[in-house]
Scaffold this motif. Structure first.
Motif, PDB file in Angstrom:
ATOM      1  N   ASP A  27      33.768  50.634  43.006  1.00 49.80           N
ATOM      2  CA  ASP A  27      34.202  49.727  41.930  1.00 49.80           C
ATOM      3  C   ASP A  27      33.126  49.563  40.861  1.00 49.80           C
ATOM      4  OD1 ASP A  27      33.150  48.515  44.403  1.00 49.80           O
ATOM      5  OD2 ASP A  27      33.049  46.692  43.203  1.00 49.80           O
ATOM      6  N   LEU A  28      31.869  49.836  41.192  1.00 53.67           N
ATOM      7  CA  LEU A  28      30.725  49.746  40.273  1.00 53.67           C
ATOM      8  C   LEU A  28      30.467  48.279  39.877  1.00 53.67           C
ATOM      9  CD1 LEU A  28      31.542  52.793  37.936  1.00 53.67           C
ATOM     10  CD2 LEU A  28      30.020  52.786  39.935  1.00 53.67           C
ATOM     11  N   PRO A  29      29.255  47.859  39.609  1.00 49.40           N
ATOM     12  CA  PRO A  29      28.063  48.699  39.507  1.00 49.40           C
ATOM     13  C   PRO A  29      27.599  49.213  40.871  1.00 49.40           C
ATOM     14  CG  PRO A  29      27.457  46.374  39.354  1.00 49.40           C
ATOM     15  CD  PRO A  29      28.955  46.425  39.373  1.00 49.40           C
ATOM     16  N   TYR A  61      39.123  34.174  34.975  1.00 51.02           N
ATOM     17  CA  TYR A  61      37.988  33.399  35.486  1.00 51.02           C
ATOM     18  C   TYR A  61      37.245  34.221  36.526  1.00 51.02           C
ATOM     19  CZ  TYR A  61      35.790  29.148  37.636  1.00 51.02           C
ATOM     20  OH  TYR A  61      34.945  28.206  38.129  1.00 51.02           O
ATOM     21  N   ARG A  62      35.953  34.410  36.311  1.00 51.52           N
ATOM     22  CA  ARG A  62      35.065  35.004  37.342  1.00 51.52           C
ATOM     23  C   ARG A  62      34.225  33.872  37.897  1.00 51.52           C
ATOM     24  NH1 ARG A  62      31.865  40.677  37.362  1.00 51.52           N
ATOM     25  NH2 ARG A  62      34.019  41.261  37.773  1.00 51.52           N
ATOM     26  N   ALA A  63      34.437  33.572  39.162  1.00 54.40           N
ATOM     27  CA  ALA A  63      33.853  32.367  39.759  1.00 54.40           C
ATOM     28  C   ALA A  63      33.012  32.702  40.981  1.00 54.40           C
ATOM     29  CB  ALA A  63      34.971  31.423  40.187  1.00 54.40           C
ATOM     30  N   PRO A 104      27.684  37.844  35.826  1.00 57.20           N
ATOM     31  CA  PRO A 104      27.714  38.952  34.855  1.00 57.20           C
ATOM     32  C   PRO A 104      28.916  39.878  35.065  1.00 57.20           C
ATOM     33  CG  PRO A 104      25.595  38.841  36.011  1.00 57.20           C
ATOM     34  CD  PRO A 104      26.525  37.899  36.709  1.00 57.20           C
ATOM     35  N   SER A 105      29.228  40.655  34.046  1.00 54.96           N
ATOM     36  CA  SER A 105      30.305  41.649  34.149  1.00 54.96           C
ATOM     37  C   SER A 105      30.163  42.676  33.036  1.00 54.96           C
ATOM     38  CB  SER A 105      31.664  40.961  34.026  1.00 54.96           C
ATOM     39  OG  SER A 105      32.692  41.913  33.869  1.00 54.96           O
ATOM     40  N   THR A 106      30.375  43.920  33.366  1.00 52.75           N
ATOM     41  CA  THR A 106      30.477  44.975  32.351  1.00 52.75           C
ATOM     42  C   THR A 106      31.933  45.408  32.222  1.00 52.75           C
ATOM     43  OG1 THR A 106      28.237  45.743  32.781  1.00 52.75           O
ATOM     44  CG2 THR A 106      29.745  47.333  31.751  1.00 52.75           C
ATOM     45  N   ARG A 107      32.524  45.888  33.335  1.00 50.88           N
ATOM     46  CA  ARG A 107      33.864  46.463  33.300  1.00 50.88           C
ATOM     47  C   ARG A 107      34.964  45.418  33.104  1.00 50.88           C
ATOM     48  NH1 ARG A 107      30.347  49.643  35.702  1.00 50.88           N
ATOM     49  NH2 ARG A 107      29.554  47.624  36.289  1.00 50.88           N
ATOM     50  N   THR A 108      34.919  44.358  33.869  1.00 48.81           N
ATOM     51  CA  THR A 108      36.027  43.390  33.838  1.00 48.81           C
ATOM     52  C   THR A 108      36.106  42.728  32.472  1.00 48.81           C
ATOM     53  OG1 THR A 108      35.626  43.043  36.184  1.00 48.81           O
ATOM     54  CG2 THR A 108      37.023  41.430  35.066  1.00 48.81           C
ATOM     55  N   ARG A 109      34.960  42.288  31.995  1.00 51.18           N
ATOM     56  CA  ARG A 109      34.924  41.626  30.683  1.00 51.18           C
ATOM     57  C   ARG A 109      35.411  42.573  29.583  1.00 51.18           C
ATOM     58  NH1 ARG A 109      29.673  39.552  27.210  1.00 51.18           N
ATOM     59  NH2 ARG A 109      30.868  39.314  25.299  1.00 51.18           N
ATOM     60  N   GLU A 162      38.139  37.359  46.655  1.00 47.43           N
ATOM     61  CA  GLU A 162      38.944  38.517  46.233  1.00 47.43           C
ATOM     62  C   GLU A 162      38.538  39.053  44.868  1.00 47.43           C
ATOM     63  OE1 GLU A 162      42.980  39.340  46.730  1.00 47.43           O
ATOM     64  OE2 GLU A 162      43.338  37.629  48.058  1.00 47.43           O
ATOM     65  N   HIS A 163      39.012  40.262  44.601  1.00 49.51           N
ATOM     66  CA  HIS A 163      38.868  40.890  43.277  1.00 49.51           C
ATOM     67  C   HIS A 163      40.182  41.643  42.998  1.00 49.51           C
ATOM     68  CE1 HIS A 163      37.094  42.394  39.766  1.00 49.51           C
ATOM     69  NE2 HIS A 163      36.170  43.193  40.229  1.00 49.51           N
ATOM     70  N   PRO A 164      41.264  40.888  42.784  1.00 45.76           N
ATOM     71  CA  PRO A 164      42.587  41.533  42.760  1.00 45.76           C
ATOM     72  C   PRO A 164      42.799  42.534  41.623  1.00 45.76           C
ATOM     73  CG  PRO A 164      42.757  39.205  42.154  1.00 45.76           C
ATOM     74  CD  PRO A 164      41.366  39.416  42.644  1.00 45.76           C
TER      75      PRO A 164
HETATM   76  N1   CP Z   1      33.917  46.393  39.066  1.00 48.86           N
HETATM   77  C1   CP Z   1      33.644  45.308  38.326  1.00 48.86           C
HETATM   78  O1   CP Z   1      34.294  44.271  38.418  1.00 48.86           O
HETATM   79  O2   CP Z   1      32.611  45.471  37.453  1.00 48.86           O
HETATM   80  P1   CP Z   1      31.968  44.336  36.551  1.00 48.86           P
HETATM   81  O3   CP Z   1      31.196  43.411  37.459  1.00 48.86           O
HETATM   82  O4   CP Z   1      31.063  45.100  35.620  1.00 48.86           O
HETATM   83  O5   CP Z   1      33.047  43.611  35.830  1.00 48.86           O
END
Ligand code: CP
Ligand code: NVA
Length: 320
Positions: free
Chosen positions: A270-272, A106-108, A55-60, A133-135
């Motif tokens: 970085d949230l959530p 890509y979020r893997a 899942p993703s809120t911010r990145t997506r 990583e989360h660059p």
């Molecule tokens: N910080 C971050 O990557 O948030 P998401 O998981 O909501 O994308």
């Protein structure tokens, strides 16, 4: 055979370590333009495929809005809905998507899958988080600190409190690259990976930053100018929840811990957030929280990253 087209991928902060200065300058400018309502479509017609296994809120959202602002388009592709979810290989997916789009984010779950996608894609691949990583997050984090410290990293101290996870890995590399001193307090058994620590220390030698790992959060936070924390249970670590919650007790960013930092220190997340675990409501919602600016900065950072990876002139790579 995989195709090598000299494309630029962003799989690790090390891929942009030398470019962080210009990236932050560009993101600062893009932010000011957007706040003035003067968004410019610098990458018209470009398409970004976004594959998410988690899942993703911010990145997506930030990638999607970034592509729209730049005059392009982003396609959200849940891995469950792709043929990838039914066994089509990453290599075949990469080759086909490369015929349609100009870049793939890509979020893997597994970094090895990220590398495999990049190996076969003929367009740039951007790491939108994996287990290593989360660059892209770190570009936004550095932007947040850069703005609050009026463009100066050197002489500032950043404290990390929590897990030696993907976000810490990228933060270690990013801090070391820009010359920011970082002390991470992590419990025994949750250290950052030695190879990442080694790479960060090599960058820090050049930038003259200090990188330290300690056990006591109070030691890390003492005289810090910013305090950063992240969840105790990352996506994919759920099976270890109980052990993690026990190990990280005492690694909460609360008012008492924050009182040990410098008076002007601010808090990053970085949230959530898992409120009541790694951070209290009073800190996250309080006047020293920079987490909301940090979240917004994902958008401006993403645009600077996309501009760097996508050439302004259109050119489709592929066959006849
Ligand atoms: N910080 C971050 O990557 O948030 P998401 O998981 O909501 O994308
Ligand atoms: N470390 C967290 C970051 C979430 C943005 C995770 O991987 O779940």
């Amino acid at each position: 055979m995989p195709r090598t087209s000299g494309k630029r991928d962003l799989l690790s902060v090390t891929d942009i370590a030398a470019d962080l200065g210009p990236l932050l300058a560009r993101a600062t400018r893009l932010k000011a333009e957007r706040h003035r309502g003067a968004v410019r479509a610098t990458r018209p017609g470009r398409n970004l495929a976004m594959i998410f296994e988690k899942p993703s809120t911010r990145t997506r959202t930030s990638f999607e809005v970034a592509m729209t602002d730049l005059g392009g388009h982003a396609l959200y592709l849940s891995s469950k809905d792709l043929q990838l979810g039914r066994g089509e290989t990453i290599a075949d997916t990469a080759r086909v998507l490369s015929r349609f789009v100009d870049a793939i984010c890509y979020r893997a779950f597994r970094h090895a899958d990220m590398v495999e996608l990049a190996r076969w894609a003929t367009v740039p691949v951007v790491n939108a988080l994996d287990d290593l990583e989360h660059p892209c997050q770190i570009v936004a984090d550095l932007l947040t600190m850069h703005q609050r410290w009026k463009g100066r990293f050197r002489g500032h101290r950043l404290a990390w409190v929590g897990d030696g996870n993907n976000v810490l890995h990228s933060l270690l590399l990013g801090s070391a690259a820009v010359g920011l001193d970082l002390t991470a307090a992590v419990p025994i058994g949750y250290d950052p990976r030695p190879d990442v620590l080694g790479a960060a220390r090599a960058l820090a030698e050049k930038s003259k930053a200090t990188i330290e790992v300690v056990r006591d959060p109070r030691e890390a936070v003492r005289d810090a100018d910013a305090v950063y924390t992240d969840v105790w249970v990352s996506m994919g670590d759920e099976a270890d929840r109980e052990a993690r919650e026990a190990a990280f007790r005492g690694y909460q960013v609360n008012d008492d811990l924050l009182a040990r930092a410098r008076p002007a220190a601010f808090v990053l997340h970085d949230l959530p957030a898992h409120r009541g675990q790694e951070i209290t409501d009073s800190v996250l919602d309080g006047p020293r929280s920079a987490a909301w600016d940090q979240a917004e900065n994902r958008l401006h950072a993403q645009k600077a990253i996309l501009e760097r990876l996508l050439p302004p002139a259109r050119g489709r790579r592929g066959g006849d």
